[in-house]
Write a protein that holds these residues in place. Sequence first.
Motif, PDB file in Angstrom:
ATOM      1  N   VAL A 272      32.275  85.287 -33.825  1.00  0.00           N
ATOM      2  CA  VAL A 272      31.896  86.513 -34.537  1.00  0.00           C
ATOM      3  C   VAL A 272      31.941  86.271 -36.045  1.00  0.00           C
ATOM      4  N   ALA A 273      33.012  85.634 -36.514  1.00  0.00           N
ATOM      5  CA  ALA A 273      33.152  85.398 -37.956  1.00  0.00           C
ATOM      6  C   ALA A 273      32.033  84.492 -38.466  1.00  0.00           C
ATOM      7  N   ALA A 274      31.703  83.470 -37.695  1.00  0.00           N
ATOM      8  CA  ALA A 274      30.670  82.519 -38.133  1.00  0.00           C
ATOM      9  C   ALA A 274      29.311  83.205 -38.235  1.00  0.00           C
ATOM     10  N   GLU A 275      28.972  84.033 -37.229  1.00  0.00           N
ATOM     11  CA  GLU A 275      27.661  84.689 -37.276  1.00  0.00           C
ATOM     12  C   GLU A 275      27.597  85.700 -38.428  1.00  0.00           C
ATOM     13  N   VAL A 276      28.659  86.477 -38.572  1.00  0.00           N
ATOM     14  CA  VAL A 276      28.696  87.469 -39.657  1.00  0.00           C
ATOM     15  C   VAL A 276      28.570  86.774 -41.017  1.00  0.00           C
ATOM     16  N   ALA A 277      29.293  85.664 -41.182  1.00  0.00           N
ATOM     17  CA  ALA A 277      29.267  84.948 -42.463  1.00  0.00           C
ATOM     18  C   ALA A 277      27.877  84.372 -42.737  1.00  0.00           C
ATOM     19  N   ALA A 278      27.261  83.790 -41.718  1.00  0.00           N
ATOM     20  CA  ALA A 278      25.935  83.186 -41.919  1.00  0.00           C
ATOM     21  C   ALA A 278      24.909  84.260 -42.284  1.00  0.00           C
ATOM     22  N   CYS A 279      24.967  85.409 -41.597  1.00  0.00           N
ATOM     23  CA  CYS A 279      24.025  86.497 -41.906  1.00  0.00           C
ATOM     24  C   CYS A 279      24.241  86.991 -43.335  1.00  0.00           C
ATOM     25  N   ALA A 280      25.521  87.109 -43.737  1.00  0.00           N
ATOM     26  CA  ALA A 280      25.811  87.588 -45.093  1.00  0.00           C
ATOM     27  C   ALA A 280      25.302  86.593 -46.135  1.00  0.00           C
ATOM     28  N   ALA A 281      25.438  85.309 -45.847  1.00  0.00           N
ATOM     29  CA  ALA A 281      24.975  84.286 -46.801  1.00  0.00           C
ATOM     30  C   ALA A 281      23.462  84.406 -47.006  1.00  0.00           C
ATOM     31  N   LEU A 282      22.742  84.679 -45.926  1.00  0.00           N
ATOM     32  CA  LEU A 282      21.279  84.780 -46.024  1.00  0.00           C
ATOM     33  C   LEU A 282      20.849  86.006 -46.830  1.00  0.00           C
ATOM     34  N   GLN A 283      21.797  86.968 -46.972  1.00  0.00           N
ATOM     35  CA  GLN A 283      21.444  88.163 -47.719  1.00  0.00           C
ATOM     36  C   GLN A 283      21.410  87.957 -49.228  1.00  0.00           C
ATOM     37  N   ASN A 284      21.861  86.803 -49.684  1.00  0.00           N
ATOM     38  CA  ASN A 284      21.817  86.549 -51.125  1.00  0.00           C
ATOM     39  C   ASN A 284      21.057  85.258 -51.438  1.00  0.00           C
ATOM     40  N   PRO A 285      19.736  85.282 -51.242  1.00  0.00           N
ATOM     41  CA  PRO A 285      18.948  84.069 -51.469  1.00  0.00           C
ATOM     42  C   PRO A 285      18.995  83.592 -52.918  1.00  0.00           C
ATOM     43  N   THR A 286      19.197  84.526 -53.858  1.00  0.00           N
ATOM     44  CA  THR A 286      19.259  84.126 -55.269  1.00  0.00           C
ATOM     45  C   THR A 286      20.464  83.231 -55.521  1.00  0.00           C
ATOM     46  N   TYR A 287      21.602  83.617 -54.941  1.00  0.00           N
ATOM     47  CA  TYR A 287      22.808  82.798 -55.081  1.00  0.00           C
ATOM     48  C   TYR A 287      22.567  81.401 -54.510  1.00  0.00           C
ATOM     49  N   LEU A 288      21.979  81.360 -53.308  1.00  0.00           N
ATOM     50  CA  LEU A 288      21.760  80.068 -52.655  1.00  0.00           C
ATOM     51  C   LEU A 288      20.811  79.190 -53.479  1.00  0.00           C
ATOM     52  N   GLU A 289      19.798  79.829 -54.048  1.00  0.00           N
ATOM     53  CA  GLU A 289      18.833  79.108 -54.881  1.00  0.00           C
ATOM     54  C   GLU A 289      19.519  78.571 -56.153  1.00  0.00           C
ATOM     55  N   ASN A 290      20.367  79.389 -56.759  1.00  0.00           N
ATOM     56  CA  ASN A 290      21.072  78.956 -57.970  1.00  0.00           C
ATOM     57  C   ASN A 290      22.010  77.793 -57.696  1.00  0.00           C
ATOM     58  N   VAL A 291      22.715  77.857 -56.561  1.00  0.00           N
ATOM     59  CA  VAL A 291      23.620  76.764 -56.191  1.00  0.00           C
ATOM     60  C   VAL A 291      22.818  75.471 -56.007  1.00  0.00           C
ATOM     61  N   LYS A 292      21.708  75.599 -55.304  1.00  0.00           N
ATOM     62  CA  LYS A 292      20.866  74.419 -55.070  1.00  0.00           C
ATOM     63  C   LYS A 292      20.421  73.825 -56.406  1.00  0.00           C
ATOM     64  N   ASN A 293      19.922  74.678 -57.308  1.00  0.00           N
ATOM     65  CA  ASN A 293      19.428  74.177 -58.596  1.00  0.00           C
ATOM     66  C   ASN A 293      20.545  73.548 -59.420  1.00  0.00           C
ATOM     67  N   ALA A 294      21.712  74.184 -59.416  1.00  0.00           N
ATOM     68  CA  ALA A 294      22.836  73.632 -60.186  1.00  0.00           C
ATOM     69  C   ALA A 294      23.219  72.249 -59.654  1.00  0.00           C
ATOM     70  N   LEU A 295      23.241  72.107 -58.319  1.00  0.00           N
ATOM     71  CA  LEU A 295      23.663  70.827 -57.740  1.00  0.00           C
ATOM     72  C   LEU A 295      22.612  69.735 -57.966  1.00  0.00           C
ATOM     73  N   ILE A 296      21.334  70.118 -57.915  1.00  0.00           N
ATOM     74  CA  ILE A 296      20.281  69.121 -58.168  1.00  0.00           C
ATOM     75  C   ILE A 296      20.357  68.634 -59.616  1.00  0.00           C
ATOM     76  N   GLN A 297      20.554  69.597 -60.533  1.00  0.00           N
ATOM     77  CA  GLN A 297      20.652  69.231 -61.941  1.00  0.00           C
ATOM     78  C   GLN A 297      21.863  68.322 -62.178  1.00  0.00           C
ATOM     79  N   GLU A 298      22.978  68.663 -61.549  1.00  0.00           N
ATOM     80  CA  GLU A 298      24.187  67.873 -61.730  1.00  0.00           C
ATOM     81  C   GLU A 298      24.051  66.496 -61.082  1.00  0.00           C
ATOM     82  N   ARG A 299      23.322  66.432 -59.976  1.00  0.00           N
ATOM     83  CA  ARG A 299      23.071  65.130 -59.328  1.00  0.00           C
ATOM     84  C   ARG A 299      22.383  64.180 -60.308  1.00  0.00           C
ATOM     85  N   GLU A 300      21.398  64.689 -61.020  1.00  0.00           N
ATOM     86  CA  GLU A 300      20.659  63.832 -61.951  1.00  0.00           C
ATOM     87  C   GLU A 300      21.558  63.394 -63.105  1.00  0.00           C
TER      88      GLU A 300
END
Length: 387
Positions: A279-307
């Motif tokens: 139950v916790a895993a499904e609820v958490a995954a659904c909640a994470a999908l509700q903030n695509p902007t956050y996920l996009e920002n994390v991705k961009n920050a990590l790509i920039q830092e990788r370089e």
Amino acid sequence: MTSTLPTVHSVEPPVTELPQQVRLTGDDFIRPHLKKLSPYQAILPFEVLSSQLGMKPEDIIKLDANESPYGPPPEVYEALGQLKFPYVYPDPECRRLRELLAEQSGLESEYILAGCGADELIDLIMRCVLEPGDKMIVCPPTFTMYEFDAAVNAALTVKVRRNSDFSLNTDLIEDAVRREKPKCIFLTTPNNPDGSVIDDETLLKILELPVLVVLDEAYIEFSGTESRMQWVKNYENLIVLRTFSKRAGLAGLRVGYGAFPQSIIKYFWRAKQPYNVSVAAEVAACAALQNPTYLENVKNALIQERERLYHLLKNEVPFLNPFPSRSNFILCEVTAGKNPKKIKEDLGKMGLMIRHYDSKDLRNYVRFTVGKPEHTDVIMKCLQLLS
Ligand SMILES: *Cc1c(COP(=O)(O)O)cnc(C)c1O
């Protein structure tokens, strides 16, 4: 009528040897192939390291397992704090999560099945596909879980080495498929531990072969390439795996998913553990999908830092040769006679955890997970102390 009680005689039991009892030990119950199994080399939990070092867990910089240093979006903590029904079994079909994944991926939910991490799905695939003694191909260096799960399932691993730039050697893969007749091949894009991606031409060539192709996209968000989830509609021999562990920051809650052809998924529904996603895993995954902007920002920050990390390692560390990566980690060859295990241990003493490789499949390498900018600064400061 007088009743006479029978006289009780004490009768000595005859002194004969009892047949020698065979005493079983726990070992005797275990399937023979498992007795030879070496355990999966899991990473040291950071609470253990912190007590060894006398440091607080939050002061340890953990760059050894490709987790997100940013964690999940705030919606996840909120949703977990408000869990209403933790005492009721979860939805065996993960309907809500699969609906959201369908919306987000454009692939209908009938093609999607969720699991307790992508790791559970790797094992489920093997349990559904491989008879004991069947063969399976991996292309090392790669994620070692495939070989581990194959061994648990009494299957045999055929290794087809990569080229020196870590690209796949399709000629060798074709030869191996024809010669060894494996049931499946596990491919990873971007590959762990080097971060190289598989192009369409290579994947299409391998999909032509008479083998089930499992494409592990655990790090696809960092690659700048599109997921191949949609391809399962056109290729009956393709399964694509994804996870919430890496970019979405939910490694501790264990939730992943796969895209499967219709002809395959129906058997997986029958074979999977009914309550595999909590139950916790499904609820958490659904909640994470509700903030695509956050996920996009994390991705961009990590790509920039990788370089940034890549260029610092390349230009400022004389004993490391980093490989360009399309993921959230950087693999480095260790040069100048330095020892990768010693580097890992020395950094560990400073509270910086990384991975080292010194096996037949990958000798003399270390891998850094990309963290926040301040983590990169710590890496560079610590490496300077080792020079
Ligand atoms: C981390 C990782 C996984 C595991 O994902 P989980 O969803 O946490 O089980 C799968 N494949 C690769 C290549 C990984 O590196």
